[in-house]
Design a protein around this motif. Structure first.
Motif, mmCIF file in Angstrom:
data_model
loop_
_atom_site.group_PDB
_atom_site.id
_atom_site.type_symbol
_atom_site.label_atom_id
_atom_site.label_comp_id
_atom_site.label_asym_id
_atom_site.label_seq_id
_atom_site.Cartn_x
_atom_site.Cartn_y
_atom_site.Cartn_z
ATOM 1 N N PRO A 167 0.595 -1.236 0.026
ATOM 2 C CA PRO A 167 0.015 -0.048 -0.119
ATOM 3 C C PRO A 167 0.892 1.286 -0.186
ATOM 4 O O PRO A 167 0.147 2.275 -0.339
ATOM 5 N N VAL A 168 2.043 1.174 0.508
ATOM 6 C CA VAL A 168 3.044 2.342 0.420
ATOM 7 C C VAL A 168 3.111 2.855 -1.053
ATOM 8 O O VAL A 168 3.403 4.075 -1.120
ATOM 9 N N TRP A 169 2.821 2.172 -1.964
ATOM 10 C CA TRP A 169 2.976 2.717 -3.473
ATOM 11 C C TRP A 169 2.097 4.015 -3.649
ATOM 12 O O TRP A 169 2.759 4.799 -4.150
ATOM 13 N N ARG A 170 0.834 3.727 -3.376
ATOM 14 C CA ARG A 170 0.061 5.001 -3.273
ATOM 15 C C ARG A 170 0.196 6.170 -2.265
ATOM 16 O O ARG A 170 -0.453 7.069 -2.255
ATOM 17 N N HIS A 171 1.147 5.946 -1.306
ATOM 18 C CA HIS A 171 1.199 6.724 -0.234
ATOM 19 C C HIS A 171 2.890 7.409 -0.071
ATOM 20 O O HIS A 171 3.460 7.166 0.713
ATOM 21 N N ALA A 172 3.565 7.723 -1.177
ATOM 22 C CA ALA A 172 4.817 8.009 -1.246
ATOM 23 C C ALA A 172 5.058 9.476 -1.469
ATOM 24 O O ALA A 172 6.131 9.994 -1.769
ATOM 25 N N ASP A 173 3.985 10.399 -1.735
ATOM 26 C CA ASP A 173 4.067 11.607 -2.148
ATOM 27 C C ASP A 173 4.874 12.585 -0.780
ATOM 28 O O ASP A 173 4.943 12.048 0.357
ATOM 29 N N THR A 174 5.138 13.712 -1.315
ATOM 30 C CA THR A 174 5.853 14.602 -0.351
ATOM 31 C C THR A 174 4.944 14.748 0.900
ATOM 32 O O THR A 174 5.494 15.130 2.057
ATOM 33 N N LEU A 175 3.814 15.118 0.666
ATOM 34 C CA LEU A 175 2.781 15.590 1.563
ATOM 35 C C LEU A 175 2.787 14.475 2.970
ATOM 36 O O LEU A 175 2.654 14.799 3.888
ATOM 37 N N SER A 176 2.684 13.207 2.480
ATOM 38 C CA SER A 176 3.048 12.178 3.267
ATOM 39 C C SER A 176 4.205 12.127 4.234
ATOM 40 O O SER A 176 4.406 11.982 5.310
ATOM 41 N N THR A 177 5.244 12.377 3.415
ATOM 42 C CA THR A 177 6.622 12.535 3.995
ATOM 43 C C THR A 177 6.582 13.767 4.895
ATOM 44 O O THR A 177 7.320 13.768 5.972
#
Length: 434
Positions: A157-167
Motif C-alpha cells: 500500500p505504500v506505493w500509493r502513499h509515497a508523495d511529499t505531503l505524506s513525508t
C-alpha cells in the motif's frame, strides 16, 4: 529530480505515533552513530490503519555541552537515502557536527523505509525516454500501466502513499519523537520541496530552514515545467561552452548522430546534464572530443515523483508541442534531461500533491541557496521560490556552477552554518564568488 495541495482529512482521536523517544541502537562503524525506526501510518488519512517503519540515523554532536539541538537533513532524489548520508557520509556537515545531532531518514519508499520493488525485467523493458512516434506513445502508456500494477503488487500500500505531503507528516512525527520543540532543517534538491511543504503546513514549528538547490513546485502545466528545466540546462551548458568553445560543434554533431558514439539522443543529454551538475567540465570536454558515451540508467522512485507533479500529456502531438516549446527556450541543447519525467509519469492516475504557489508564514525567513549555473535546479527556480516567499525567504547565490552549493563553496557553507546555529539571516541579494 525532481515533481499541489491535497486536503487530507484526519479522523479525530489519537495517532499511533510515538511522541517521545526512539529506540536508538549503534550502527555503522563509527562511534556516536546510531539508528532507529519510527512507526507511522501508511496513509495519514487513516491514522489507525496499517503502519510502516521509517529508517532513521543519528550522529551525535561532538560538543554536547554547547549543542544547539538536532539538525534534520532532508535527502534529495527522490530516492536518496538520508540514513546512508548520516552513517557513511557525514563530512558534508563537518562544521556543524559539534553543535548539532545530525539526523536523517530514508523517505517512505526508499532504502530501509519500505523500499519500492518492481519486476526488473519490466523495468529494463521501459521504452526510450524520448518518444518519436504516436505508436511509441501508446506503447509507453501500456508499459507504464503494466509496470505500475506489478510494482504495487510487490510493494504494497505504500506505493500509493509515497508523495511529499505524506513525508511531511513523517517529518513532523520525527520532530516529536526527537523531543524537539521546533524543527531545524536542511533540505537538498528534492528535499527542498519537503522543506517548503513542511513550512507551509507547520509554520510555527520551524526554527530554521535551509533549502539548498531549490525545487520550484509552482509550474501549472507540463510545458512550463519542461521549459523552466530547459532554460536551466541551456544556461549551464552555455557556461561550459564559454570554457570550451571548440566543444560546441562536435556536441551538435553527436546530437545529430548519437548512435556513432554508442548512445541514444537521451543518453547524450543525460550524460551532459550529469557532468554539468557535478561541475565536471573537463570530463565533459573529453567525452565530447572522443565522441564516445554510454547508456544511462534512470533511478527515480516513480510514485514519489509522479504523485507530486501533474504533468499530463494528452497525445503524441501534444508531446511534440511541449518539446518544441522547450527547444525554443534552449536552441543549443534542444531539451532537458527531465524530459524523462513526461514518459515516466505518462498516464499516472494518483497525483496527490499537484503544483501550487507557496503560502509560508514562518517567523524566521527560510534561507535559499543556489548556484548561478545549476542544470538540475536552476537559478530561475530559486528566484521564483524567493518571489513566492516574499519577506519569508532570502536567496544567496553561488556565482559558479554545479548542483549543491553548500558543498561547493566555503562562503556558502559559512552563511548557512551561521543561520542554522544562530538564526542569523543574511542580507537580501548577497552572493558568494566562484
Amino acid at each position: 529530480m525532481h515533481t499541489l495541495l491535497a486536503l487530507v482529512m484526519v479522523a479525530a482521536g489519537p495517532v499511533p505515533v510515538a511522541t517521545t523517544g526512539l529506540d536508538w541502537q549503534p550502527c555503522g562503524t563509527e562511534k556516536g552513530v546510531s539508528c532507529a525506526t519510527l512507526t507511522v501510518p501508511v496513509d495519514w488519512a487513516r491514522p489507525r490503519g496499517a503502519t510502516i517503519g521509517i529508517a532513521i540515523a543519528k550522529r551525535e554532536a561532538t560538543d554536547q555541552a554547547h549543542k544547539v539541538g538536532t539538525l534534520v537533513f532532508g535527502p534529495g532524489g527522490p530516492g536518496d537515502s538520508g540514513v546512508d548520508r548520516v552513517v557513511d557520509n557525514a563530512g558534508r556537515f563537518r562544521d556543524l557536527r559539534a553543535r548539532f545531532d545530525i539526523v536523517s531518514f530514508d523517505p517512505r519508499g526508499v532504502g530501509g523505509s519500505s523500499a519500492m520493488t518492481c519486476d526488473p525485467v519490466l523495468m529494463q523493458a521501459a521504452p526510450d525516454p524520448v518518444l518519436t512516434s504516436a505508436k511509441q506513445f501508446q506503447e509507453t502508456l501500456r508499459h507504464n500501466r503494466e509496470l505500475w500494477a506489478d510494482c504495487e503488487r510487490r510493494t504494497g500500500p505504500v506505493w500509493r502513499h509515497a508523495d511529499t505531503l505524506s513525508t511531511v507528516r513523517d517529518v513532523e512525527a520525527l520532530r516529536k519523537a526527537l523531543g524537539e520543540r521546533q524543527l531545524t532543517f536542511h533540505g537538498s534538491s528534492y528535499g527542498t520541496l519537503l522543506g517548503q511543504e513542511y513550512a507551509s503546513r507547520y509554520p510555527g514549528r520551524v526554527r530554521a530552514m535551509v533549502l539548498e538547490s531549490v525545487t520550484d513546485h509552482s509550474s501549472r502545466d507540463t510545458a512550463s515545467f519542461l521549459s523552466a528545466q530547459a532554460w536551466a540546462f541551456e544556461d549551464a551548458f552555455d557556461d561550459f561552452i564559454a570554457t570550451c568553445p571548440e566543444c560546441a560543434e562536435p556536441w551538435q554533431r553527436l546530437y545529430a548522430d548519437p548512435g556513432r558514439g554508442g548512445m541514444t539522443r537521451f543518453d547524450l543529454i543525460a550524460i551532459t546534464h550529469k557532468l554539468l551538475k557535478d561541475g565536471e567540465y573537463e570530463r565533459l570536454a573529453a567525452l565530447i572530443k572522443s565522441g564516445q558515451g554510454q547508456h544511462v540508467r534512470l533511478d527515480v522512485v516513480i510514485p514519489a515523483f509522479c504523485a507530486d507533479w501533474s504533468l499530463p500529456v494528452h497525445s503524441y502531438a501534444d508531446y511534440r508541442r511541449i518539446l518544441r516549446q522547450a527547444e525554443r527556450v534552449a536552441p543549443d541543447t534542444h531539451f532537458p534531461a527531465q524530459a524523462f519525467a513526461l514518459t515516466m509519469c505518462l498516464g499516472w492516475p494518483h497525483v496527490t500533491n499537484p503544483q501550487h504557489d507557496l503560502d509560508v508564514r514562518t517567523r524566521v525567513p527560510l534561507l535559499l541557496l543556489n548556484s548561478r549555473h545549476d542544470p538540475a535546479t536552476g537559478i530561475n527556480w530559486a528566484r521564483n521560490v524567493e518571489r513566492q516567499l516574499g519577506s519569508r525567504g532570502v536567496l544567496v547565490t553561488y556565482e559558479g556552477t554545479g548542483h549543491g552549493s553548500y558543498s561547493l563553496s566555503a562562503c556558502m557553507r559559512e552563511i548557512a552554518d551561521d543561520y542554522l546555529v544562530d538564526v542569523t539571516v543574511p542580507a537580501r541579494g548577497i552572493s558568494c564568488p566562484r
